[in-house]
Design an enzyme around this catalytic site. Structure first.
Site, PDB file in Angstrom:
ATOM      1  N   GLY A   1       0.814  -1.207   0.000  1.00 44.70           N
ATOM      2  CA  GLY A   1       0.000   0.000   0.000  1.00 44.70           C
ATOM      3  C   GLY A   1       0.847   1.255   0.000  1.00 44.70           C
ATOM      4  O   GLY A   1       1.914   1.325  -0.623  1.00 44.70           O
ATOM      5  N   SER A   2       0.384   2.243   0.740  1.00 46.36           N
ATOM      6  CA  SER A   2       1.010   3.564   0.683  1.00 46.36           C
ATOM      7  C   SER A   2       2.406   3.619   1.290  1.00 46.36           C
ATOM      8  O   SER A   2       3.129   4.588   1.069  1.00 46.36           O
ATOM      9  CB  SER A   2       0.112   4.593   1.364  1.00 46.36           C
ATOM     10  OG  SER A   2      -1.075   4.771   0.611  1.00 46.36           O
ATOM     11  N   THR A   3       2.814   2.587   2.046  1.00 46.55           N
ATOM     12  CA  THR A   3       4.191   2.602   2.554  1.00 46.55           C
ATOM     13  C   THR A   3       5.190   2.509   1.397  1.00 46.55           C
ATOM     14  O   THR A   3       6.328   2.948   1.528  1.00 46.55           O
ATOM     15  CB  THR A   3       4.445   1.452   3.545  1.00 46.55           C
ATOM     16  OG1 THR A   3       4.204   0.203   2.901  1.00 46.55           O
ATOM     17  CG2 THR A   3       3.535   1.585   4.768  1.00 46.55           C
TER      18      THR A   3
END
Length: 483
Positions: free
Chosen positions: A213-215
């Protein structure tokens, strides 16, 4: 001499030669087959006639041996078995061994020639089992385990400057001592653990990959800065909201407001999908793949010393798929250890040390057998890029989605993530948080952490990573910093 006597002597000589030839065949040619035959219990009996060496955390053993008085005399025991199971694995008389128990089996069992003072005689007698000294920080390990609280998830923590693995936790866990023996109890425990739908024996920290995801936007931001697509983190980007993925009618949106043409700093703090998807497309597949590879993605040979599952960034995608890959979706997948490596590289000025779990190995008396050598150093990104990323990660904690990772008396950088999965993205999102921490007055960051929670309680959006995963990372970092 009578002919019949000569014939008898020749015949006896031939019988003697045949006997010697057969003995040589059995003892030399087929020795391995006989030795490995399951019906041959001599090696097993000899193997368990002495206590097994220990695995140490913070100088104290977390394993032991129990004298059963049976033919297979010594049986493995574990202190805080579920806490350390993702590191120790199990050593079973019936089911073999896993993780450190397997990777360091020859040393622990006393069959490693390095343990003997006289290697020539090593085949005739086993030396006492050696010990494995790990790099784990007991307080960090406990904080990670306590923070997950039995929910499905994992934590990996690394010392950025050295690559030492400070914590490696996977939950739900199990007690490896239940598998140590060879009786009906061990068999029942084996069947029960393998039938459990929560997969307690799966090491989610190193053997399970997730969409990050956004990591993953940390990697995309590094690629954008290193390639020169972004030269000023505060300058507006040409990023529509919503963003139509190239060549499709699919429109990508954001959970946060204010993402249209947001600067890299603002887009990172509030995790704007549209900005980062377009950045990935603008950077291009070649540079995105090169940056991901520098961080450790697509590495099939990583060991700590047991093997780590490959984290992947797809290198055969169209532009729309590249946009999704650049926000940690599509085919992008990572282990928690890999995402801790991403955070560690940022914290260490753009350089990464290969992660490792074994500080050194010793004989039973404490003399060092091996360890303590330098571990490979890789230049992941420019130092100036790492400096900018540290700023962005600090902003995400101080005024963005990662506020729950803040620690008084320390500088913390972080990035939240919420990874969608399941058919039509209907599954409850995975909650992610990657971070690093540096105590006030310290010369460098002391710890980098990655946390994933599979069954996060929050709905979609960055609040999931910030609400569920960030507090766990904060507690692990506080344990390392001693605050």
């Amino acid at each position: 001499m009578a002919p019949y006597i000569r014939h008898a002597l020749v015949f006896c000589g031939l019988l003697l030669l045949a006997l010697l030839a057969n003995a040589a065949r059995v003892q030399v040619v087929e020795a391995g087959a006989y030795g490995d035959n399951p019906a041959n219990r001599r090696s097993s009996i000899a193997r368990y006639q002495q206590p097994r060496g220990n695995i140490l955390v913070g100088g104290a053993p977390v394993t032991g041996s129990r004298d059963t008085g049976e033919q297979l005399r010594f049986e493995r025991t574990y202190l805080d078995g579920p806490l350390y199971a993702p590191v120790t694995g199990f050593a079973s008389q019936r089911f073999g061994s896993t993780f450190l128990e397997h990777a360091e089996d020859r040393l622990l069992s006393g069959t490693d020639p390095l343990l003997s003072g006289f290697p020539v005689w090593h085949d005739t007698a086993s030396a006492p089992g050696g010990n494995v000294v790990t790099t784990l920080n007991a307080r960090a390990q406990q904080a990670a385990y306590r923070g997950l609280g039995g929910r499905k998830g994992a934590v990996a923590a690394i010392e950025p400057a050295t690559g030492k693995v400070l914590a490696l936790v996977s939950t739900p866990s199990y007690d490896p001592a239940r598998l140590s023996g060879n009786g009906t109890d061990a068999s029942a425990a084996w069947e029960r653990l393998n039938a459990d739908p929560d997969k307690p024996m799966l090491n989610r920290a190193v053997r399970q990959t997730y969409p990050p995801g956004s990591t993953f936007k940390v990697v995309t931001a590094a690629a954008a800065l290193d390639s020169g697509v972004i030269t000023d983190v505060d300058a507006p980007t040409d990023s529509p909201d919503p963003y139509r993925l190239p060549g499709t009618t699919t429109r990508l949106t954001n959970e946060a407001d204010g993402c249209r043409d947001a600067s890299l700093r603002e887009a990172f703090a509030w995790s704007c999908n549209t900005v980062f998807a377009k950045l990935g497309v603008d950077v291009g597949l070649k540079d995105m793949a090169a940056t991901a590879g520098a961080f450790g993605f697509n590495d099939t040979k990583l060991k700590v010393p047991f093997a780590v599952a490959e984290s992947t960034f797809d290198t055969v995608v169209d532009r729309a798929q590249l946009g999704l890959s650049s926000i940690g979706q599509y085919n992008t997948r990572a282990t928690p250890l890999q995402m801790a490596m991403v955070s560690a590289a940022v914290a260490n000025g753009g350089q990464a040390r290969a992660p490792y779990l074994v500080e050194r190995t010793t004989r039973a008396g404490g003399e060092t057998v091996a360890g303590g050598g330098a571990h490979p150093l890789t230049q992941v990104m420019r130092a100036s890029t790492a400096s900018r990323l540290r700023e962005l990660m600090r902003d995400a904690v101080e005024r963005g989605t990662g506020g729950n990772g803040a620690i008084r008396g320390a500088t913390v950088g972080g990035k939240t993530g919420t990874a969608q999965h399941g058919v039509g993205n209907t599954g409850l999102p995975y909650a992610w948080f990657v971070s690093w921490a540096q105590a006030d007055g310290a010369p460098e960051p002391a710890v980098a952490v990655a946390v994933v929670v599979e069954d996060a309680s929050a709905d979609r959006g960055e609040i999931s990573g910030g609400g569920d995963a960030a507090p766990i990372a904060r507690d692990v970092m506080r344990a390392v910093l001693g605050s």
